[in-house]
Design a protein around this motif. Structure first.
Motif, PDB file in Angstrom:
ATOM      1  N   SER A  46       0.861  -1.196   0.116  1.00  0.00           N
ATOM      2  CA  SER A  46       0.024  -0.131  -0.073  1.00  0.00           C
ATOM      3  C   SER A  46       0.833   1.133   0.033  1.00  0.00           C
ATOM      4  N   ARG A  47       2.287   1.044   0.086  1.00  0.00           N
ATOM      5  CA  ARG A  47       2.914   2.262   0.095  1.00  0.00           C
ATOM      6  C   ARG A  47       3.079   2.889  -1.326  1.00  0.00           C
ATOM      7  N   ALA A  48       3.228   4.129  -1.663  1.00  0.00           N
ATOM      8  CA  ALA A  48       3.190   4.992  -2.884  1.00  0.00           C
ATOM      9  C   ALA A  48       4.350   4.573  -3.727  1.00  0.00           C
ATOM     10  N   PRO A  49       4.353   4.436  -4.970  1.00  0.00           N
ATOM     11  CA  PRO A  49       5.603   4.213  -5.841  1.00  0.00           C
ATOM     12  C   PRO A  49       6.411   5.157  -5.485  1.00  0.00           C
ATOM     13  N   ARG A  50       7.661   4.859  -5.895  1.00  0.00           N
ATOM     14  CA  ARG A  50       8.834   5.869  -5.712  1.00  0.00           C
ATOM     15  C   ARG A  50       9.195   6.084  -7.155  1.00  0.00           C
ATOM     16  N   GLY A  51      10.001   7.263  -7.353  1.00  0.00           N
ATOM     17  CA  GLY A  51      10.254   7.746  -8.785  1.00  0.00           C
ATOM     18  C   GLY A  51      10.882   6.351  -9.313  1.00  0.00           C
ATOM     19  N   GLU A  58       8.195  -3.813  -9.500  1.00  0.00           N
ATOM     20  CA  GLU A  58       8.977  -3.794  -8.128  1.00  0.00           C
ATOM     21  C   GLU A  58       7.952  -4.249  -7.190  1.00  0.00           C
ATOM     22  N   TYR A  59       6.648  -3.712  -7.256  1.00  0.00           N
ATOM     23  CA  TYR A  59       5.415  -4.246  -6.569  1.00  0.00           C
ATOM     24  C   TYR A  59       4.245  -4.150  -7.301  1.00  0.00           C
ATOM     25  N   PHE A  60       3.264  -4.682  -6.629  1.00  0.00           N
ATOM     26  CA  PHE A  60       1.920  -4.425  -7.162  1.00  0.00           C
ATOM     27  C   PHE A  60       1.417  -3.412  -6.115  1.00  0.00           C
ATOM     28  N   ALA A  77       0.319 -15.171   1.485  1.00  0.00           N
ATOM     29  CA  ALA A  77       0.804 -16.090   2.244  1.00  0.00           C
ATOM     30  C   ALA A  77       1.373 -15.734   3.460  1.00  0.00           C
ATOM     31  N   GLU A  78       1.635 -14.451   3.499  1.00  0.00           N
ATOM     32  CA  GLU A  78       1.949 -13.636   4.744  1.00  0.00           C
ATOM     33  C   GLU A  78       1.854 -12.073   4.472  1.00  0.00           C
ATOM     34  N   TRP A  79       1.486 -11.473   5.446  1.00  0.00           N
ATOM     35  CA  TRP A  79       1.693  -9.966   5.308  1.00  0.00           C
ATOM     36  C   TRP A  79       1.862  -9.159   6.639  1.00  0.00           C
ATOM     37  N   PHE A  81       2.662  -4.917   8.409  1.00  0.00           N
ATOM     38  CA  PHE A  81       2.889  -3.532   8.426  1.00  0.00           C
ATOM     39  C   PHE A  81       4.351  -3.077   8.628  1.00  0.00           C
ATOM     40  N   VAL A  82       4.831  -2.588   7.657  1.00  0.00           N
ATOM     41  CA  VAL A  82       6.326  -2.316   7.871  1.00  0.00           C
ATOM     42  C   VAL A  82       6.411  -0.594   7.376  1.00  0.00           C
ATOM     43  N   HIS A  83       7.081  -0.105   8.352  1.00  0.00           N
ATOM     44  CA  HIS A  83       7.323   1.439   8.092  1.00  0.00           C
ATOM     45  C   HIS A  83       5.998   2.230   7.739  1.00  0.00           C
ATOM     46  N   TYR A  86       1.231  -1.400   4.265  1.00  0.00           N
ATOM     47  CA  TYR A  86       1.325  -2.774   4.015  1.00  0.00           C
ATOM     48  C   TYR A  86       1.917  -3.484   3.162  1.00  0.00           C
ATOM     49  N   TYR A  87       2.665  -4.628   3.334  1.00  0.00           N
ATOM     50  CA  TYR A  87       3.263  -5.433   2.401  1.00  0.00           C
ATOM     51  C   TYR A  87       2.847  -6.910   2.237  1.00  0.00           C
ATOM     52  N   GLY A  88       2.710  -7.406   1.409  1.00  0.00           N
ATOM     53  CA  GLY A  88       2.089  -9.039   1.320  1.00  0.00           C
ATOM     54  C   GLY A  88       2.812  -9.739   0.487  1.00  0.00           C
ATOM     55  N   THR A  89       2.855 -10.918   0.638  1.00  0.00           N
ATOM     56  CA  THR A  89       3.220 -11.987  -0.523  1.00  0.00           C
ATOM     57  C   THR A  89       2.164 -12.709  -1.085  1.00  0.00           C
ATOM     58  N   PRO A  90       1.830 -12.327  -2.503  1.00  0.00           N
ATOM     59  CA  PRO A  90       0.548 -13.266  -3.071  1.00  0.00           C
ATOM     60  C   PRO A  90       0.995 -14.780  -2.839  1.00  0.00           C
ATOM     61  N   ASN A 107      11.645 -11.255  -0.854  1.00  0.00           N
ATOM     62  CA  ASN A 107      12.475 -10.343  -0.353  1.00  0.00           C
ATOM     63  C   ASN A 107      11.433  -9.628   0.779  1.00  0.00           C
ATOM     64  N   ILE A 108      11.406 -10.074   1.932  1.00  0.00           N
ATOM     65  CA  ILE A 108      10.398  -9.626   2.967  1.00  0.00           C
ATOM     66  C   ILE A 108      11.243  -9.293   4.450  1.00  0.00           C
ATOM     67  N   ASP A 109      10.371  -8.592   5.124  1.00  0.00           N
ATOM     68  CA  ASP A 109      10.927  -8.015   6.406  1.00  0.00           C
ATOM     69  C   ASP A 109      11.026  -9.176   7.232  1.00  0.00           C
ATOM     70  N   VAL A 110      11.677  -9.150   8.496  1.00  0.00           N
ATOM     71  CA  VAL A 110      11.675 -10.192   9.426  1.00  0.00           C
ATOM     72  C   VAL A 110      10.451 -10.857  10.027  1.00  0.00           C
ATOM     73  N   GLN A 111       9.343 -10.024  10.250  1.00  0.00           N
ATOM     74  CA  GLN A 111       8.006 -10.382  10.497  1.00  0.00           C
ATOM     75  C   GLN A 111       7.546 -11.297   9.713  1.00  0.00           C
ATOM     76  N   GLY A 112       7.564 -10.846   8.410  1.00  0.00           N
ATOM     77  CA  GLY A 112       6.913 -11.658   7.226  1.00  0.00           C
ATOM     78  C   GLY A 112       7.811 -12.997   7.267  1.00  0.00           C
ATOM     79  N   ALA A 113       9.158 -12.825   7.355  1.00  0.00           N
ATOM     80  CA  ALA A 113       9.904 -14.049   7.390  1.00  0.00           C
ATOM     81  C   ALA A 113       9.468 -15.142   8.604  1.00  0.00           C
ATOM     82  N   LYS A 160      16.130  -2.754  14.885  1.00  0.00           N
ATOM     83  CA  LYS A 160      15.362  -3.869  15.288  1.00  0.00           C
ATOM     84  C   LYS A 160      15.543  -5.062  14.350  1.00  0.00           C
ATOM     85  N   GLU A 161      15.467  -5.042  13.092  1.00  0.00           N
ATOM     86  CA  GLU A 161      15.545  -5.923  12.228  1.00  0.00           C
ATOM     87  C   GLU A 161      16.928  -6.697  12.405  1.00  0.00           C
ATOM     88  N   LEU A 162      17.991  -5.875  12.721  1.00  0.00           N
ATOM     89  CA  LEU A 162      19.357  -6.536  12.912  1.00  0.00           C
ATOM     90  C   LEU A 162      19.294  -7.666  13.873  1.00  0.00           C
TER      91      LEU A 162
HETATM   92  P1  5GP Z   1      10.593  -0.714   0.596  1.00  0.00           P
HETATM   93  O1  5GP Z   1       9.506   0.012   1.038  1.00  0.00           O
HETATM   94  O2  5GP Z   1      11.782  -0.195   0.917  1.00  0.00           O
HETATM   95  O3  5GP Z   1      10.559  -1.193  -0.770  1.00  0.00           O
HETATM   96  O4  5GP Z   1      10.598  -2.132   1.618  1.00  0.00           O
HETATM   97  C1  5GP Z   1      10.476  -2.045   2.880  1.00  0.00           C
HETATM   98  C2  5GP Z   1      10.606  -3.168   3.394  1.00  0.00           C
HETATM   99  O5  5GP Z   1       9.225  -4.177   3.217  1.00  0.00           O
HETATM  100  C3  5GP Z   1      11.846  -4.071   3.100  1.00  0.00           C
HETATM  101  O6  5GP Z   1      12.383  -4.743   4.169  1.00  0.00           O
HETATM  102  C4  5GP Z   1      11.022  -5.461   2.228  1.00  0.00           C
HETATM  103  O7  5GP Z   1      11.883  -6.410   2.403  1.00  0.00           O
HETATM  104  C5  5GP Z   1       9.725  -5.748   2.957  1.00  0.00           C
HETATM  105  N1  5GP Z   1       8.832  -6.116   2.171  1.00  0.00           N
HETATM  106  C6  5GP Z   1       8.722  -6.007   0.724  1.00  0.00           C
HETATM  107  N2  5GP Z   1       7.785  -6.906   0.282  1.00  0.00           N
HETATM  108  C7  5GP Z   1       7.239  -7.541   1.590  1.00  0.00           C
HETATM  109  C8  5GP Z   1       6.104  -8.407   1.695  1.00  0.00           C
HETATM  110  O8  5GP Z   1       5.541  -8.996   0.638  1.00  0.00           O
HETATM  111  N3  5GP Z   1       6.050  -8.830   2.902  1.00  0.00           N
HETATM  112  C9  5GP Z   1       6.495  -8.614   4.202  1.00  0.00           C
HETATM  113  N4  5GP Z   1       6.490  -8.997   5.198  1.00  0.00           N
HETATM  114  N5  5GP Z   1       7.804  -7.630   3.794  1.00  0.00           N
HETATM  115  C10 5GP Z   1       7.916  -7.163   2.472  1.00  0.00           C
END
Ligand code: 5GP
Length: 203
Positions: A46-51, A58-60, A77-79, A81-83, A86-90, A107-113, A160-162
């Motif tokens: 749900s984050r806005a696309p960067r330039g 990069e994302y949907f 499969a997981e989602w 809330f990062v920064h 919302y971020y999620g794996t289809p 390529n996902i954050d530690v919570q998703g992992a 925190k991620e480290l």
């Molecule tokens: P960025 O906004 O910099 O592209 O990504 C921010 C963080 O969200 C990165 O740590 C990235 O790995 C994580 N991220 C990207 N996609 C997903 C996802 O589908 N699920 C989760 N849990 N994290 C994600």
């Protein structure tokens, strides 16, 4: 599960690490090297696309409300809330590719992992580390695509991620990019070759 069921499936690789550490560049290098055996899972956010970012590359990209509806439909499969977004794996892409015998990189954050690890305990978990925290901070600042508020948030999150690095099977330090790509390539090669030896005809 018998052995033929196991060998039919691809491996699931999880790549995590703090924001700005270079995960995306590293993942792209791996996909270029191992395509079509290794595919990259494009997340929904749900984050806005960067330039320069394009929907579906990069994302949907979608609105937060749309994302919440997709959660209700159990499409991830997981989602997480990062920064503040919302971020999620289809789920479908992931399952379809693993079933077809392709290896998938998340390529996902530690919570998703941690959530994926519960559902897919065989996942190969790789953590990307910066050479030092100061180096990471200056990379994040140089990238400077975010507001000052979001930047501070990312730095706090990076710390925190480290702390999660010990949950990962492999750690790769991204100091020299080519060296990091080489190290990651060796990890992937081991699994890709192992699966090829078991089942040469991956489509
Ligand atoms: P960025 O906004 O910099 O592209 O990504 C921010 C963080 O969200 C990165 O740590 C990235 O790995 C994580 N991220 C990207 N996609 C997903 C996802 O589908 N699920 C989760 N849990 N994290 C994600």
């Amino acid at each position: 599960m018998n052995s033929s069921q196991i060998t039919r499936k691809g491996y699931l690789f999880i790549v995590s690490g703090p924001s700005g550490v270079g995960k995306t560049v590293l993942c792209n290098a791996i996909v270029n090297r191992f395509a079509p055996d290794v595919v990259y899972s494009i997340s929904t956010t749900s984050r806005a696309p960067r330039g320069g970012e394009t929907n579906g590359q990069e994302y949907f990209f979608c609105a937060a409300e749309e994302f919440e509806k997709a959660i209700e439909r159990d499409e991830f499969a997981e989602w997480a809330f990062v920064h503040g977004n919302y971020y999620g794996t289809p789920r479908q892409f992931l399952v379809d590719n693993l079933d077809a015998g392709r290896h998938v990189i998340l390529n996902i954050d530690v919570q998703g992992a941690m959530k994926i690890r519960e559902k897919f305990p065989e996942s190969i978990m790789i953590f990307i580390l910066p050479p030092t925290f100061d180096a990471l901070e200056s990379r994040i600042r140089k990238r400077n695509m975010d507001s000052e508020h979001s930047l501070r948030h990312r730095l706090e999150n990076a710390r925190k991620e480290l702390d999660y690095r010990d949950h990962y099977r492999y750690t790769v330090i991204n100091d020299d990019l080519n060296a990091a790509i080489g190290e990651l390539t060796s990890i992937f090669a081991e699994y890709v070759e192992k699966r090829q030896a078991e089942q040469p005809a991956v489509k």
